[in-house]
Design a protein around this motif. Structure first.
Motif, PDB file in Angstrom:
ATOM      1  N   THR A   1       0.822  -1.212   0.000  1.00 22.65           N
ATOM      2  CA  THR A   1       0.000   0.000   0.000  1.00 22.65           C
ATOM      3  C   THR A   1       0.861   1.268   0.000  1.00 22.65           C
ATOM      4  N   SER A   2       2.007   1.218   0.664  1.00 19.58           N
ATOM      5  CA  SER A   2       2.923   2.372   0.652  1.00 19.58           C
ATOM      6  C   SER A   2       3.574   2.540  -0.713  1.00 19.58           C
ATOM      7  N   ARG A   3       3.915   1.433  -1.356  1.00 19.35           N
ATOM      8  CA  ARG A   3       4.497   1.498  -2.708  1.00 19.35           C
ATOM      9  C   ARG A   3       3.477   2.101  -3.667  1.00 19.35           C
ATOM     10  N   ASP A   4       2.215   1.698  -3.508  1.00 25.20           N
ATOM     11  CA  ASP A   4       1.155   2.206  -4.365  1.00 25.20           C
ATOM     12  C   ASP A   4       0.971   3.711  -4.157  1.00 25.20           C
ATOM     13  N   ALA A   5       1.001   4.160  -2.914  1.00 31.24           N
ATOM     14  CA  ALA A   5       0.879   5.593  -2.614  1.00 31.24           C
ATOM     15  C   ALA A   5       2.047   6.369  -3.224  1.00 31.24           C
ATOM     16  N   ALA A   6       3.241   5.796  -3.179  1.00 25.50           N
ATOM     17  CA  ALA A   6       4.408   6.448  -3.781  1.00 25.50           C
ATOM     18  C   ALA A   6       4.243   6.552  -5.296  1.00 25.50           C
ATOM     19  N   HIS A   7       3.692   5.520  -5.914  1.00 22.50           N
ATOM     20  CA  HIS A   7       3.423   5.584  -7.355  1.00 22.50           C
ATOM     21  C   HIS A   7       2.449   6.716  -7.663  1.00 22.50           C
ATOM     22  N   ARG A   8       1.369   6.777  -6.879  1.00 21.69           N
ATOM     23  CA  ARG A   8       0.366   7.831  -7.080  1.00 21.69           C
ATOM     24  C   ARG A   8       1.016   9.214  -6.984  1.00 21.69           C
ATOM     25  N   ASP A   9       1.853   9.412  -5.970  1.00 22.37           N
ATOM     26  CA  ASP A   9       2.508  10.704  -5.763  1.00 22.37           C
ATOM     27  C   ASP A   9       3.437  11.081  -6.907  1.00 22.37           C
ATOM     28  N   LYS A  10       3.936  10.072  -7.637  1.00 18.97           N
ATOM     29  CA  LYS A  10       4.837  10.323  -8.770  1.00 18.97           C
ATOM     30  C   LYS A  10       4.102  10.354 -10.099  1.00 18.97           C
ATOM     31  N   GLY A  11       2.764  10.250 -10.062  1.00 18.33           N
ATOM     32  CA  GLY A  11       1.984  10.267 -11.295  1.00 18.33           C
ATOM     33  C   GLY A  11       1.977   8.942 -12.038  1.00 18.33           C
ATOM     34  N   ILE A  12       2.325   7.870 -11.355  1.00 20.03           N
ATOM     35  CA  ILE A  12       2.295   6.531 -11.938  1.00 20.03           C
ATOM     36  C   ILE A  12       0.949   5.914 -11.604  1.00 20.03           C
ATOM     37  N   GLY A  13       0.361   5.201 -12.541  1.00 21.76           N
ATOM     38  CA  GLY A  13      -0.934   4.574 -12.308  1.00 21.76           C
ATOM     39  C   GLY A  13      -0.916   3.699 -11.074  1.00 21.76           C
ATOM     40  N   THR A  14      -1.955   3.822 -10.262  1.00 20.03           N
ATOM     41  CA  THR A  14      -2.060   3.014  -9.055  1.00 20.03           C
ATOM     42  C   THR A  14      -2.596   1.632  -9.399  1.00 20.03           C
ATOM     43  N   PHE A  15      -2.544   0.745  -8.445  1.00 16.78           N
ATOM     44  CA  PHE A  15      -3.045  -0.607  -8.636  1.00 16.78           C
ATOM     45  C   PHE A  15      -4.506  -0.567  -9.077  1.00 16.78           C
ATOM     46  N   GLU A  16      -5.330   0.205  -8.367  1.00 20.19           N
ATOM     47  CA  GLU A  16      -6.759   0.285  -8.685  1.00 20.19           C
ATOM     48  C   GLU A  16      -6.995   0.911 -10.057  1.00 20.19           C
ATOM     49  N   GLU A  17      -6.238   1.940 -10.400  1.00 26.60           N
ATOM     50  CA  GLU A  17      -6.395   2.568 -11.722  1.00 26.60           C
ATOM     51  C   GLU A  17      -6.058   1.584 -12.841  1.00 26.60           C
ATOM     52  N   LEU A  18      -4.970   0.865 -12.674  1.00 25.92           N
ATOM     53  CA  LEU A  18      -4.550  -0.090 -13.700  1.00 25.92           C
ATOM     54  C   LEU A  18      -5.519  -1.273 -13.790  1.00 25.92           C
ATOM     55  N   LEU A  19      -5.977  -1.741 -12.649  1.00 28.77           N
ATOM     56  CA  LEU A  19      -6.948  -2.826 -12.643  1.00 28.77           C
ATOM     57  C   LEU A  19      -8.231  -2.374 -13.353  1.00 28.77           C
ATOM     58  N   GLY A  20      -8.684  -1.169 -13.050  1.00 29.15           N
ATOM     59  CA  GLY A  20      -9.874  -0.621 -13.705  1.00 29.15           C
ATOM     60  C   GLY A  20      -9.681  -0.470 -15.205  1.00 29.15           C
ATOM     61  N   ALA A  21      -8.498  -0.031 -15.614  1.00 29.03           N
ATOM     62  CA  ALA A  21      -8.201   0.104 -17.049  1.00 29.03           C
ATOM     63  C   ALA A  21      -8.250  -1.258 -17.731  1.00 29.03           C
ATOM     64  N   CYS A  22      -7.695  -2.267 -17.080  1.00 28.54           N
ATOM     65  CA  CYS A  22      -7.719  -3.619 -17.652  1.00 28.54           C
ATOM     66  C   CYS A  22      -9.161  -4.093 -17.841  1.00 28.54           C
ATOM     67  N   ILE A  23      -9.993  -3.849 -16.850  1.00 28.05           N
ATOM     68  CA  ILE A  23     -11.395  -4.258 -16.948  1.00 28.05           C
ATOM     69  C   ILE A  23     -12.069  -3.513 -18.103  1.00 28.05           C
ATOM     70  N   GLU A  24     -11.885  -2.208 -18.166  1.00 20.51           N
ATOM     71  CA  GLU A  24     -12.495  -1.395 -19.229  1.00 20.51           C
ATOM     72  C   GLU A  24     -12.031  -1.807 -20.618  1.00 20.51           C
ATOM     73  N   LEU A  25     -10.775  -2.196 -20.727  1.00 21.25           N
ATOM     74  CA  LEU A  25     -10.200  -2.562 -22.023  1.00 21.25           C
ATOM     75  C   LEU A  25     -10.480  -4.012 -22.409  1.00 21.25           C
ATOM     76  N   GLY A  26     -11.197  -4.731 -21.574  1.00 23.06           N
ATOM     77  CA  GLY A  26     -11.605  -6.087 -21.920  1.00 23.06           C
ATOM     78  C   GLY A  26     -10.583  -7.170 -21.670  1.00 23.06           C
ATOM     79  N   VAL A  27      -9.624  -6.913 -20.797  1.00 21.01           N
ATOM     80  CA  VAL A  27      -8.655  -7.946 -20.430  1.00 21.01           C
ATOM     81  C   VAL A  27      -9.399  -9.079 -19.727  1.00 21.01           C
ATOM     82  N   SER A  28      -9.063 -10.309 -20.054  1.00 19.02           N
ATOM     83  CA  SER A  28      -9.648 -11.475 -19.389  1.00 19.02           C
ATOM     84  C   SER A  28      -8.818 -11.799 -18.151  1.00 19.02           C
TER      85      SER A  28
END
Length: 143
Positions: A71-98
């Motif tokens: 969770t701390s690594r994810d927060a650090a990614h967010r602070d650096k403008g890197i996609g978070t776990f939830e953002e990337l997971l949501g993108a995968c779902i939206e893009l039709g990843v199985s």
């Protein structure tokens, strides 16, 4: 022409590796590839539902090499403008990843299928199911 296929076996329970598997999957799907993420062993914790306190289940993924929790690594990614776990997971779902989760991986870690997230369309199966879905005309990555 049919879209090329990419199968990604997400084996590692390391937060950084699972995070990068989501980056890879979303990028591939955005470029019109059919992508299947196959979660097994430690990586299955990335698909866990929230815990009793409302914390994300993926927070149970292994800490980074420096000991920083997921969770701390994810927060650090967010602070650096890197996609978070939830953002990337949501993108995968939206893009039709199985999404597939390995029955063996669930059993090995003692995780019940009903402990997985309900907002992610996860299919249960084994390696044979994954390989059949991947077909013979695609690429495969092991993370």
């Amino acid at each position: 022409m049919a879209a090329s296929k990419l199968g990604i076996i997400v084996f590692s329970g390391d937060y950084d590796r699972v995070h990068y598997a989501l980056i890879t999957a979303s990028a591939a799907a955005a470029t019109d590839r059919q992508v299947t993420l196959f979660f097994t062993m430690g990586a299955t914790r990335g698909l866990l539902d929230t815990d009793a306190d409302g914390a994300p289940g993926w927070g149970a993924l292994d800490a980074g090499a420096d000991g920083t929790p997921a969770t701390s690594r994810d927060a650090a990614h967010r602070d650096k403008g890197i996609g978070t776990f939830e953002e990337l997971l949501g993108a995968c779902i939206e893009l039709g990843v199985s999404f597939m989760v390995c029955e063996t991986g669930l059993k090995a870690l003692g995780i019940r299928a009903d402990a997985l997230r309900r907002d992610v369309p996860v299919k249960s199966g084994g390696m044979v199911t994954f390989l059949a879905a991947a077909g013979t005309d695609g690429a495969m990555l092991f993370i």
